[in-house]
Design an enzyme around this catalytic site. Structure first.
Site, short mmCIF file in Angstrom:
data_model
loop_
_atom_site.label_atom_id
_atom_site.label_comp_id
_atom_site.label_asym_id
_atom_site.label_seq_id
_atom_site.Cartn_x
_atom_site.Cartn_y
_atom_site.Cartn_z
N CYS A 167 0.82 -1.23 0.00
CA CYS A 167 0.00 0.00 0.00
C CYS A 167 0.85 1.27 0.00
O CYS A 167 0.29 2.38 -0.05
CB CYS A 167 -0.95 -0.01 1.19
SG CYS A 167 -2.05 -1.44 1.18
N HIS A 307 -2.21 8.20 5.91
CA HIS A 307 -2.54 6.90 5.33
C HIS A 307 -3.96 6.52 5.74
O HIS A 307 -4.75 6.09 4.90
CB HIS A 307 -1.53 5.86 5.80
CG HIS A 307 -1.63 4.55 5.11
ND1 HIS A 307 -1.63 4.41 3.74
CD2 HIS A 307 -1.74 3.28 5.61
CE1 HIS A 307 -1.71 3.13 3.42
NE2 HIS A 307 -1.79 2.42 4.53
N GLU A 318 -0.64 5.20 13.59
CA GLU A 318 -0.24 6.37 12.79
C GLU A 318 -0.46 7.66 13.56
O GLU A 318 0.41 8.55 13.56
CB GLU A 318 -1.01 6.40 11.48
CG GLU A 318 -0.61 7.59 10.61
CD GLU A 318 -1.23 7.58 9.24
OE1 GLU A 318 -0.75 8.35 8.36
OE2 GLU A 318 -2.20 6.84 9.01
N LYS A 336 -9.47 8.37 2.34
CA LYS A 336 -10.03 7.03 2.15
C LYS A 336 -11.49 6.93 2.58
O LYS A 336 -12.18 5.97 2.21
CB LYS A 336 -9.16 5.99 2.87
CG LYS A 336 -7.80 5.79 2.23
CD LYS A 336 -7.03 4.67 2.89
CE LYS A 336 -5.70 4.41 2.19
NZ LYS A 336 -4.68 5.43 2.46
N HIS A 341 -9.81 2.32 -0.10
CA HIS A 341 -8.37 2.02 -0.08
C HIS A 341 -8.00 1.29 -1.36
O HIS A 341 -8.32 0.11 -1.54
CB HIS A 341 -8.04 1.17 1.14
CG HIS A 341 -6.58 1.00 1.39
ND1 HIS A 341 -5.61 1.52 0.56
CD2 HIS A 341 -5.91 0.35 2.38
CE1 HIS A 341 -4.41 1.20 1.03
NE2 HIS A 341 -4.57 0.49 2.14
N PHE A 400 1.75 -3.59 3.91
CA PHE A 400 2.07 -4.91 4.43
C PHE A 400 3.55 -5.20 4.18
O PHE A 400 4.14 -4.76 3.19
CB PHE A 400 1.21 -5.97 3.73
CG PHE A 400 -0.20 -6.05 4.25
CD1 PHE A 400 -0.63 -5.30 5.31
CD2 PHE A 400 -1.10 -6.91 3.64
CE1 PHE A 400 -1.94 -5.38 5.78
CE2 PHE A 400 -2.42 -7.01 4.10
CZ PHE A 400 -2.82 -6.24 5.17
#
Length: 412
Positions: A167, A307, A318, A336, A341, A400
């Protein structure tokens, strides 16, 4: 940390967007700025899966955008990217017919590549036999091919790369593109990210690991970054492409500049396959590296495009990292809540929106944020857009494998 290099900024002279918020930069920006959620809806290809909804690009006609013959030979991820690249290059005002293609690079991020083609042809293999598999399978599914097709379309003969950092892929691509300009390898780089994998295998995989929202009764409100009731992300497709040049080159040809990219940092958590480091050490390293690369202090950052995936673990981790490094002064948003996403495309979408935020001096709200999680101790913009008076922003991406990437952007 190594000795700092001289500051370097890359000018963003073109932006092209194809997202769940709309086809084209104006359509995407307008909807994101208003905080209007897209109609995350049941996706026919996902019928029967546990998480059967996602944010698809509405009314995208690849035959109309690219021509029927070309569209048939491309995976949807490449179709979206080519459409975005065409808009970005038109926006830049560059003459692609007359440019020195050897000095033009392409760097595109994609986490998964042509997965939709792969899944479709796997069914052909099982149902009809190996001799019915398309001869275009490999050039349609290979993760490098989107960058290759963009180069073919526009005669870009310089370095041609794809970054695959989950991502964070789109952000990694933009950071890498900036380095090609900084090194003098290219004069123009076409960069960004794309993803189109709203298909049963991929969505089921995310669902089985518990990463997706289960709000099938209210899919348009399912993606809710930083909200206390968030329960997972909503998968999406999309593509965004930026055109980067050196500021002096842009000025010399009288180009308009949306913003500049002045810093980039990347790191690894080295912690877990799917979960973020609970201390946020890798994310912090990427953020501090980006600030140092830009030659700016943490107290100079006015805005963060986070993010902000709407997952329980990521959002808190975050937020804690942002507060620890930047304090609670920057106005923070996540797009998002509007576009879902889009995995490898997410960072490129968010970098483009950050550039537009700086250009228009307006911070989009975080859609679907009704009640801020009490553990999120940062200034998250909600309900409506907010005026931005500052000059500097950061855009963060985490993937990831613990792969982190951060950009610092400034007003042109």
């Amino acid at each position: 940390m190594p000795d700092a290099r001289p500051p370097f900024s890359a000018a963003v002279t073109g932006i092209g967007m194809v997202t769940a918020a709309g086809i084209g930069t104006d359509a995407s920006w307008t909807r994101i700025l208003r905080g209007e959620t897209t109609e995350a809806s049941e996706v026919p290809a996902l019928a029967g899966t546990r998480a059967g909804f996602g944010c698809h690009v509405p009314d995208f006609d690849p035959a109309k955008a690219l021509g029927r013959r070309k569209a048939l030979r491309l995976d949807r991820s490449s179709q979206l990217a080519l459409a975005a690249a065409a808009e970005a290059l038109a926006d830049s005002g560059l003459d692609t017919a007359g440019w020195d293609g050897a000095r033009v690079g392409v760097v595109i991020g994609s986490g998964i590549g042509g997965a939709a083609t792969w899944e479709k042809q796997h069914h052909v293999l099982l149902d009809q036999g190996f001799d019915q598999v398309s001869p275009m399978l490999i050039p349609m599914l290979a993760v490098n091919m989107t960058a290759g097709y963009i180069a073919m379309e526009f005669g870009a003969r310089g370095p041609n790369l794809v970054t695959a950092t989950a991502c964070a892929s789109g952000t990694t691509a933009i950071g890498t593109a900036r380095e090609l300009l900084r090194a003098g390898t290219c004069d123009v780089v076409v960069t960004g990210g794309t993803e189109a994998c709203l298909i049963p295998s991929i969505v089921s995989g995310f669902s089985q690991m518990g990463a997706l929202s289960a709000r099938r009764d209210a899919p348009a409100n399912a993606s809710r970054p930083f909200d206390v009731d968030r329960d997972g992300f909503v998968p999406a497709e999309g593509a965004t492409v930026l055109v980067l040049e050196r500021p002096r080159d842009a000025r010399a040809r009288g180009a308009s500049v949306h913003a500049v990219i002045s810093g980039y940092g990347a790191s690894a958590d080295a912690h877990h396959a799917t979960a973020p480091d609970p201390e946020g050490r890798g994310a912090e390293l990427a953020l501090r590296t980006a600030l140092a690369d830009a030659g700016v202090g943490a107290d100079e950052i006015d805005h963060v495009n986070a993010h902000g995936t709407s997952t329980p673990l990521n959002d808190v981790t975050e937020a804690r990292t942002l507060r620890r490094v930047l304090g609670d002064r920057p106005a923070v948003t996540s797009v998002k809540g509007v576009v879902g996403h889009s995995l490898g495309a997410a960072g490129a979408i968010e970098a483009a929106i950050t550039a537009l935020t700086l250009e228009h001096r307006l911070v989009p709200p975080t859609a679907n944020l009704h009640s801020l999680d009490p553990e999120v101790e940062i200034d998250v913009v909600a309900k409506g857009p907010r005026d931005l008076t500052g000059e500097l922003a950061v855009s963060t991406s985490f993937g990831f494998g613990g792969q982190n990437a951060v950009l610092v952007l400034g007003r042109a």
